[in-house]
Design an enzyme around this catalytic site. Structure first.
Site, short mmCIF file in Angstrom:
data_model
loop_
_atom_site.label_atom_id
_atom_site.label_comp_id
_atom_site.label_asym_id
_atom_site.label_seq_id
_atom_site.Cartn_x
_atom_site.Cartn_y
_atom_site.Cartn_z
N ARG A 18 -11.38 -3.64 -2.76
CA ARG A 18 -11.94 -2.33 -3.10
C ARG A 18 -12.79 -2.54 -4.35
O ARG A 18 -12.36 -3.21 -5.28
CB ARG A 18 -10.84 -1.31 -3.34
CG ARG A 18 -9.89 -1.15 -2.16
CD ARG A 18 -8.88 -0.05 -2.40
NE ARG A 18 -7.83 -0.05 -1.40
CZ ARG A 18 -7.92 0.48 -0.19
NH1 ARG A 18 -9.07 1.05 0.18
NH2 ARG A 18 -6.91 0.44 0.65
N ALA A 68 10.52 11.92 18.43
CA ALA A 68 11.06 12.50 17.19
C ALA A 68 11.39 13.98 17.37
O ALA A 68 10.86 14.65 18.27
CB ALA A 68 10.06 12.31 16.05
N ARG A 122 -3.07 8.48 4.78
CA ARG A 122 -3.75 9.26 3.73
C ARG A 122 -3.74 10.74 4.12
O ARG A 122 -2.70 11.30 4.37
CB ARG A 122 -5.16 8.73 3.49
CG ARG A 122 -5.18 7.35 2.86
CD ARG A 122 -6.54 7.05 2.24
NE ARG A 122 -7.64 7.19 3.18
CZ ARG A 122 -8.91 6.99 2.85
NH1 ARG A 122 -9.24 6.67 1.62
NH2 ARG A 122 -9.87 7.13 3.76
N GLY A 156 -13.87 1.68 6.30
CA GLY A 156 -13.75 3.12 6.51
C GLY A 156 -14.92 3.88 5.94
O GLY A 156 -15.97 3.30 5.61
N ASP A 157 -14.75 5.19 5.78
CA ASP A 157 -15.84 6.06 5.32
C ASP A 157 -16.41 5.63 3.98
O ASP A 157 -17.62 5.65 3.77
CB ASP A 157 -15.34 7.51 5.21
CG ASP A 157 -15.42 8.23 6.55
OD1 ASP A 157 -16.27 7.85 7.38
OD2 ASP A 157 -14.64 9.17 6.76
N GLU A 200 2.27 10.55 5.07
CA GLU A 200 2.24 10.45 3.61
C GLU A 200 1.35 11.52 2.98
O GLU A 200 1.61 11.99 1.88
CB GLU A 200 1.76 9.06 3.17
CG GLU A 200 0.32 8.74 3.56
CD GLU A 200 -0.14 7.38 3.07
OE1 GLU A 200 0.61 6.72 2.34
OE2 GLU A 200 -1.27 6.98 3.43
N ILE A 214 -6.32 1.95 9.65
CA ILE A 214 -5.20 2.49 10.40
C ILE A 214 -5.08 4.00 10.22
O ILE A 214 -4.37 4.66 10.98
CB ILE A 214 -3.86 1.81 10.03
CG1 ILE A 214 -3.43 2.16 8.60
CG2 ILE A 214 -3.93 0.31 10.23
CD1 ILE A 214 -2.00 1.76 8.29
N ASP A 215 -5.79 4.56 9.24
CA ASP A 215 -5.74 6.01 9.02
C ASP A 215 -6.39 6.79 10.16
O ASP A 215 -6.11 7.97 10.34
CB ASP A 215 -6.43 6.38 7.70
CG ASP A 215 -5.78 5.72 6.49
OD1 ASP A 215 -4.57 5.45 6.56
OD2 ASP A 215 -6.49 5.45 5.51
#
Length: 319
Positions: free
Chosen positions: A71, A186, A171, A101-102, A223, A126-127
């Site tokens: 990052r 679940a 996220r 990602g974005d 999360e 993975i988000d």
């Protein structure tokens, strides 16, 4: 034409299959492929080298990225972006493919506009929060990790008549929690995009536990909902069942990519290189089963949403 490949942001399964396709298909098209090591920080530092078939031999089964990622706050400084571009110029690289990602795509768009550089973004997170795309690399593999974990937790939950709260990544996007909650059976699903009623859920669960219809409870919490502690307290104090919490964390990013992630890595990369060969810049997306190439403006203006059919499937787990 010389084309560079960089992985930016969080790693995920599927990056290595895409990397292998990058080298193989670039050579097939008559282009010269280059690797940028260690993400955008590596681009700033000039960690650029020719890519070879030997380097991508035997990497399909490996998780993460052989190129390494990072990052980079420095990349948003024009001086460091200029340094990155000058490094590309030294190798005569005219186009970049970015797996990320974005945030990574926005960084590439700025660099491309400043220096007339071609680029193609491939969703790899993975988000699964790329607005215009139904899918991003790594999601299926992450879901498989979550499912394996919840299957194991269900065994111990039933043995002790316990509840388990499982916090998954994502996220601000609840896709991982939504899909895994449905797939693992679940009893509770909490995601940031949707409201929830612990009162109505509690009434149902207490009735089922009290009459012996249920021996355990499995709750999946995204999360981004920031509700894991609340759900643990609610299960203990209101529902009245012994409760444990499991935060899966970064284990969701690792491991061998699934068949689907390998195939999507190939498909996304082929579309990216085909689009660059036509002089186009933008983002590769999956929409209604079709791999498409959109301009950055089209991709960023798409509405953010979860699949409505999946939301309906999980409605009983929220209210």
């Amino acid at each position: 034409m010389r084309i560079g490949l960089v992985c930016s942001g969080g790693d995920c399964a599927g990056m290595n299959p895409a990397t292998k396709k990058f080298v193989e298909y670039s050579l097939e098209l008559g282009y010269e492929p280059y690797f940028i090591r260690e993400g955008l920080e590596g681009l700033i530092e000039g960690k650029i080298e020719p890519a070879t078939l030997k380097e991508v031999s035997g990497i399909l089964h490996k998780g993460g990225t052989i190129l390494q990622s990072s990052r980079s706050k420095r990349f948003f400084d024009p001086a460091f972006r200029l340094q990155a571009y000058q490094n590309l110029q030294r190798h005569s690289i005219e186009a970049l493919v970015t797996l990320g990602g974005d945030g990574s795509f926005r960084a590439m768009e700025v660099l491309a506009k400043e220096h007339s550089l071609l680029y193609a973004g491939i969703p790899a997170t993975i988000d699964n929060d790329i607005r215009a795309s139904d899918y991003a690399l790594g999601v299926d593999s992450a879901l498989n990790v979550i499912l394996e974990s919840t299957d194991r937790l269900r065994d111990t939950a039933e043995s002790f008549r316990r509840a388990f709260v499982v916090e998954v990544m994502g996220r601000d996007c609840g896709y991982l929690a939504l899909a895994s909650a449905i797939a693992c059976g679940a009893e509770v699903c909490i995601i940031p995009e949707m409201g929830y009623s612990l009162q109505s859920l509690g009434a149902r669960l207490k009735e089922e536990l009290g009459t012996g219809k249920r021996r355990y409870v499995l709750a999946i919490v995204s999360e981004g909902a920031k509700a894991s502690s609340e759900v643990v307290s609610w299960l203990k104090e209101e529902v009245g069942i012994e409760t444990r919490i499991t935060i899966l964390g970064h284990v969701q990013r690792g491991g061998s990519p699934s068949v689907y992630d390998r195939l999507m890595g190939f498909r996304f990369m082929q579309k990216a290189l085909d689009s660059l060969s036509l002089g186009k810049s933008g983002v590769v997306v999956l929409r209604e089963g079709r791999v498409e190439f959109l301009s950055s403006q089209e991709a960023s203006s798409a509405p953010a949403s979860l699949p409505l059919d999946m939301v309906r499937l999980a409605s009983r787990l929220m209210f």
